[in-house]
Scaffold this motif. Structure first.
Motif, PDB file in Angstrom:
ATOM      1  N   PHE A 174       0.776  -1.236   0.000  1.00 15.66           N
ATOM      2  CA  PHE A 174       0.000   0.000   0.000  1.00 15.66           C
ATOM      3  C   PHE A 174       0.810   1.291   0.000  1.00 15.66           C
ATOM      4  CE2 PHE A 174      -2.379  -3.133   2.723  1.00 15.66           C
ATOM      5  CZ  PHE A 174      -3.344  -3.477   1.773  1.00 15.66           C
ATOM      6  N   PHE A 175       1.990   1.311   0.618  1.00 14.83           N
ATOM      7  CA  PHE A 175       2.641   2.586   0.924  1.00 14.83           C
ATOM      8  C   PHE A 175       4.150   2.426   0.867  1.00 14.83           C
ATOM      9  CE2 PHE A 175       4.403   5.455   4.224  1.00 14.83           C
ATOM     10  CZ  PHE A 175       3.939   6.672   3.770  1.00 14.83           C
ATOM     11  N   TYR A 176       4.777   3.093  -0.099  1.00 15.51           N
ATOM     12  CA  TYR A 176       6.224   2.970  -0.271  1.00 15.51           C
ATOM     13  C   TYR A 176       6.713   4.117  -1.141  1.00 15.51           C
ATOM     14  CZ  TYR A 176       4.203   0.554  -4.343  1.00 15.51           C
ATOM     15  OH  TYR A 176       3.445   0.228  -5.435  1.00 15.51           O
ATOM     16  N   THR A 177       7.965   4.089  -1.545  1.00 13.02           N
ATOM     17  CA  THR A 177       8.515   5.143  -2.393  1.00 13.02           C
ATOM     18  C   THR A 177       8.847   4.599  -3.777  1.00 13.02           C
ATOM     19  OG1 THR A 177      10.772   4.745  -1.623  1.00 13.02           O
ATOM     20  CG2 THR A 177       9.464   6.403  -0.431  1.00 13.02           C
ATOM     21  N   ALA A 178       8.917   5.506  -4.742  1.00 15.14           N
ATOM     22  CA  ALA A 178       9.310   5.169  -6.105  1.00 15.14           C
ATOM     23  C   ALA A 178      10.136   6.325  -6.659  1.00 15.14           C
ATOM     24  CB  ALA A 178       8.092   4.913  -6.978  1.00 15.14           C
ATOM     25  N   THR A 179      10.970   6.006  -7.624  1.00 15.90           N
ATOM     26  CA  THR A 179      11.818   7.018  -8.246  1.00 15.90           C
ATOM     27  C   THR A 179      11.675   6.938  -9.757  1.00 15.90           C
ATOM     28  OG1 THR A 179      13.411   6.869  -6.429  1.00 15.90           O
ATOM     29  CG2 THR A 179      14.185   7.867  -8.488  1.00 15.90           C
ATOM     30  N   ASP A 180      11.476   8.084 -10.392  1.00 15.76           N
ATOM     31  CA  ASP A 180      11.485   8.141 -11.852  1.00 15.76           C
ATOM     32  C   ASP A 180      12.408   9.273 -12.291  1.00 15.76           C
ATOM     33  OD1 ASP A 180      10.056  10.502 -11.533  1.00 15.76           O
ATOM     34  OD2 ASP A 180       8.177   9.704 -12.299  1.00 15.76           O
ATOM     35  N   SER A 181      12.337   9.651 -13.545  1.00 14.54           N
ATOM     36  CA  SER A 181      13.264  10.646 -14.084  1.00 14.54           C
ATOM     37  C   SER A 181      13.087  12.024 -13.469  1.00 14.54           C
ATOM     38  CB  SER A 181      13.090  10.747 -15.605  1.00 14.54           C
ATOM     39  OG  SER A 181      11.769  11.149 -15.936  1.00 14.54           O
ATOM     40  N   THR A 182      11.945  12.265 -12.816  1.00 16.98           N
ATOM     41  CA  THR A 182      11.700  13.578 -12.211  1.00 16.98           C
ATOM     42  C   THR A 182      12.047  13.630 -10.729  1.00 16.98           C
ATOM     43  OG1 THR A 182       9.396  13.095 -11.634  1.00 16.98           O
ATOM     44  CG2 THR A 182       9.822  13.943 -13.852  1.00 16.98           C
ATOM     45  N   GLY A 183      12.361  12.487 -10.118  1.00 16.40           N
ATOM     46  CA  GLY A 183      12.735  12.491  -8.709  1.00 16.40           C
ATOM     47  C   GLY A 183      12.052  11.404  -7.908  1.00 16.40           C
ATOM     48  N   ASP A 184      11.989  11.602  -6.596  1.00 18.19           N
ATOM     49  CA  ASP A 184      11.427  10.623  -5.664  1.00 18.19           C
ATOM     50  C   ASP A 184       9.971  10.959  -5.352  1.00 18.19           C
ATOM     51  OD1 ASP A 184      13.916   9.305  -5.438  1.00 18.19           O
ATOM     52  OD2 ASP A 184      14.579  10.754  -3.928  1.00 18.19           O
ATOM     53  N   TRP A 185       9.191   9.912  -5.146  1.00 15.59           N
ATOM     54  CA  TRP A 185       7.759  10.042  -4.910  1.00 15.59           C
ATOM     55  C   TRP A 185       7.330   9.133  -3.754  1.00 15.59           C
ATOM     56  CZ3 TRP A 185       4.719  13.086  -8.328  1.00 15.59           C
ATOM     57  CH2 TRP A 185       5.399  13.547  -9.465  1.00 15.59           C
ATOM     58  N   VAL A 186       6.225   9.510  -3.115  1.00 11.31           N
ATOM     59  CA  VAL A 186       5.563   8.657  -2.125  1.00 11.31           C
ATOM     60  C   VAL A 186       4.330   8.049  -2.788  1.00 11.31           C
ATOM     61  CG1 VAL A 186       4.491   8.507   0.142  1.00 11.31           C
ATOM     62  CG2 VAL A 186       6.375  10.116  -0.244  1.00 11.31           C
ATOM     63  N   VAL A 187       4.228   6.720  -2.742  1.00 10.49           N
ATOM     64  CA  VAL A 187       3.170   5.987  -3.426  1.00 10.49           C
ATOM     65  C   VAL A 187       2.092   5.559  -2.427  1.00 10.49           C
ATOM     66  CG1 VAL A 187       2.627   3.956  -4.826  1.00 10.49           C
ATOM     67  CG2 VAL A 187       4.836   5.136  -5.125  1.00 10.49           C
ATOM     68  N   TYR A 188       0.827   5.869  -2.778  1.00  6.78           N
ATOM     69  CA  TYR A 188      -0.346   5.448  -2.002  1.00  6.78           C
ATOM     70  C   TYR A 188      -1.202   4.580  -2.923  1.00  6.78           C
ATOM     71  CZ  TYR A 188       0.812   9.497   0.994  1.00  6.78           C
ATOM     72  OH  TYR A 188       1.441  10.408   1.805  1.00  6.78           O
ATOM     73  N   LYS A 189      -1.488   3.346  -2.498  1.00  5.54           N
ATOM     74  CA  LYS A 189      -2.159   2.387  -3.364  1.00  5.54           C
ATOM     75  C   LYS A 189      -3.311   1.732  -2.610  1.00  5.54           C
ATOM     76  CE  LYS A 189      -0.625  -1.221  -6.617  1.00  5.54           C
ATOM     77  NZ  LYS A 189       0.575  -1.987  -7.061  1.00  5.54           N
ATOM     78  N   ALA A 190      -4.472   1.615  -3.269  1.00  3.48           N
ATOM     79  CA  ALA A 190      -5.647   1.041  -2.608  1.00  3.48           C
ATOM     80  C   ALA A 190      -6.444   0.200  -3.599  1.00  3.48           C
ATOM     81  CB  ALA A 190      -6.536   2.154  -2.042  1.00  3.48           C
ATOM     82  N   PRO A 191      -6.745  -1.065  -3.274  1.00  9.22           N
ATOM     83  CA  PRO A 191      -7.514  -1.937  -4.170  1.00  9.22           C
ATOM     84  C   PRO A 191      -8.985  -1.536  -4.210  1.00  9.22           C
ATOM     85  CG  PRO A 191      -7.166  -3.026  -2.077  1.00  9.22           C
ATOM     86  CD  PRO A 191      -6.390  -1.738  -2.009  1.00  9.22           C
ATOM     87  N   ASN A 192      -9.725  -2.122  -5.151  1.00  9.35           N
ATOM     88  CA  ASN A 192     -11.175  -1.872  -5.226  1.00  9.35           C
ATOM     89  C   ASN A 192     -11.924  -2.470  -4.039  1.00  9.35           C
ATOM     90  OD1 ASN A 192     -10.776  -0.670  -7.692  1.00  9.35           O
ATOM     91  ND2 ASN A 192     -11.763  -2.275  -8.900  1.00  9.35           N
ATOM     92  N   GLY A 193     -11.451  -3.607  -3.546  1.00 12.40           N
ATOM     93  CA  GLY A 193     -12.173  -4.297  -2.487  1.00 12.40           C
ATOM     94  C   GLY A 193     -11.239  -4.799  -1.408  1.00 12.40           C
ATOM     95  N   GLY A 194     -11.709  -4.778  -0.184  1.00  7.27           N
ATOM     96  CA  GLY A 194     -10.923  -5.230   0.963  1.00  7.27           C
ATOM     97  C   GLY A 194     -11.492  -4.627   2.225  1.00  7.27           C
ATOM     98  N   ASP A 195     -10.770  -4.731   3.315  1.00  6.87           N
ATOM     99  CA  ASP A 195     -11.222  -4.150   4.577  1.00  6.87           C
ATOM    100  C   ASP A 195     -11.127  -2.628   4.498  1.00  6.87           C
ATOM    101  OD1 ASP A 195     -11.680  -6.635   5.685  1.00  6.87           O
ATOM    102  OD2 ASP A 195      -9.644  -6.801   6.471  1.00  6.87           O
ATOM    103  N   THR A 196     -12.147  -1.967   5.046  1.00  5.23           N
ATOM    104  CA  THR A 196     -12.212  -0.516   4.972  1.00  5.23           C
ATOM    105  C   THR A 196     -12.123   0.098   6.360  1.00  5.23           C
ATOM    106  OG1 THR A 196     -14.639  -0.512   5.046  1.00  5.23           O
ATOM    107  CG2 THR A 196     -13.600  -0.636   2.869  1.00  5.23           C
TER     108      THR A 196
END
Length: 368
Positions: A79-101
């Protein structure tokens, strides 16, 4: 979608050399199809709190409904981690369609919730962010307004009905290159019954929430001034002396500003209900009126992240909010493999908290 680039490995005959190369090349591999919770850190782990150092102001809610607290030196590869692309570092927030809410919501979220609350009439509080949406759900009923959408920033009430005077959305239909950015004001319903609450949607770039097809096999026209997946945009939310000011910017797009009074309602009589609401919400019984003083006297707080608006509930339950999307019985890995999730990357974010703000612990006690 790029989660983390993995360096290719040259085949090495020596087992010792191969082991050494693997140790140095694969420590930060983030796989979207087989994520794992990382309990221990490697030396070169880049944490979200190193990219955006403000996590002591928030609790982090994950896509499995859990509240993990302050996310300093923390990551979760589902769900929550970092990523890097050509523009720099990012914080990633990810959530599925279904699961515990979390709380009473039908929707999953990986989202920050502010640790303090403040009061609109005495507020001098601000949240700003620069982000890009990388994915919205691949499935959903197109007639449902919430399908293919994600909320990337909010103001939420901690008291009363716990309604939301602000939700910032991104939405893109399958097959379209460009999506829409719009924001919602939800009325703070008068009386004890909150079932009549409704949202009023304002377009920033592209369409607003109410633009939906009438049949399963058609889509609205693609917005000419819309935002593509992976295209950066910024928002700035300021609340001072009862007034909310919004500013939206993106390179190559017109800057948009909006103002909304949070302590004096414009929706106190039936005649005040907007045409948009009469078409979208009134037919399903959401036809309430708002308190005259709107959100005055209630503690408000900011939220930021990926609040997935697409879910697997049947549209027969609510034609505006229940998407009927694929959830594979809550199997997160299968949803990620098939594109049934929302993913938002944040490059920058800042929060200013007024001296009048107080603890928001009561909200978490009620909802965790």
């Amino acid at each position: 979608m790029i989660v983390k680039t993995v360096k290719s490995l040259t085949v090495i005959v020596s087992g010792l050399c191969l082991a050494l190369l693997l140790n140095t090349s694969c420590k930060n591999d983030k796989s979207a199809t087989s994520p794992n919770l990382e309990d221990t850190a490697t030396k070169d782990t880049l944490y979200a709190s190193e990219v955006i150092p403000f996590f002591d102001k928030w609790n982090l809610i994950l896509g499995d409904g859990s509240n993990v607290g302050q996310a300093n030196s923390y990551q979760h590869e589902d769900f929550f981690y970092t990523a890097t692309d050509s523009t720099g570092d990012w914080v990633v927030y990810k959530a599925p369609n279904g699961g515990d809410t979390h709380g009473t919501s039908n929707n999953t979220r990986t989202e920050l919730a502010q640790l303090k609350k403040w009061y609109a009439k005495t507020a001098d509080d601000k949240l700003s962010a620069t982000l890009k949406v990388m994915n919205v759900s691949a499935t959903g009923d197109p007639r449902v307004a919430a399908s293919y959408a994600v909320v990337v920033g909010q103001i939420h009430s901690a008291d009363g009905h716990e309604n939301e005077p602000l939700k910032i959305f991104y939405k893109k239909y399958p097959g379209h290159t460009k999506g829409s950015v719009f924001w919602h004001y939800e009325i703070n319903t008068e009386g004890d019954d909150n079932s009549g609450r409704w949202d009023f949607s304002s377009a920033v770039w592209g369409h607003d929430f109410s633009v939906v097809p009438t049949t399963l096999d058609e889509l609205p026209e693609e917005p000419k001034d819309g935002i593509e997946l992976g295209e950066e945009f910024s928002y700035e939310i300021t609340v001072k002396d009862g007034i909310m000011n919004l500013k939206f910017t993106s390179e190559g797009h017109e800057t948009k500003t909006f103002t909304k009074n949070l302590v004096e309602s414009e929706y106190t009589t039936v005649a005040d209900i907007p045409e948009q609401t009469q078409k979208l919400f009134v037919p399903i019984g959401q036809d309430g009126l708002e308190r005259k003083n709107a959100y005055e006297g209630e503690g408000l707080f900011f939220k930021l992240g990926s609040y997935n608006q697409t879910n697997g509930k049947s549209p027969e339950v609510n034609k505006n909010w229940c998407s009927g999307a694929d959830t594979f019985g809550g199997d997160i890995q299968k949803q990620y493999e098939t594109g049934n999730y929302a993913e938002v990357w944040f490059k920058e974010a800042k929060i200013l908290v007024s001296d009048q703000a107080v603890s928001n612990q009561g909200y978490f006690t009620k909802n965790d």
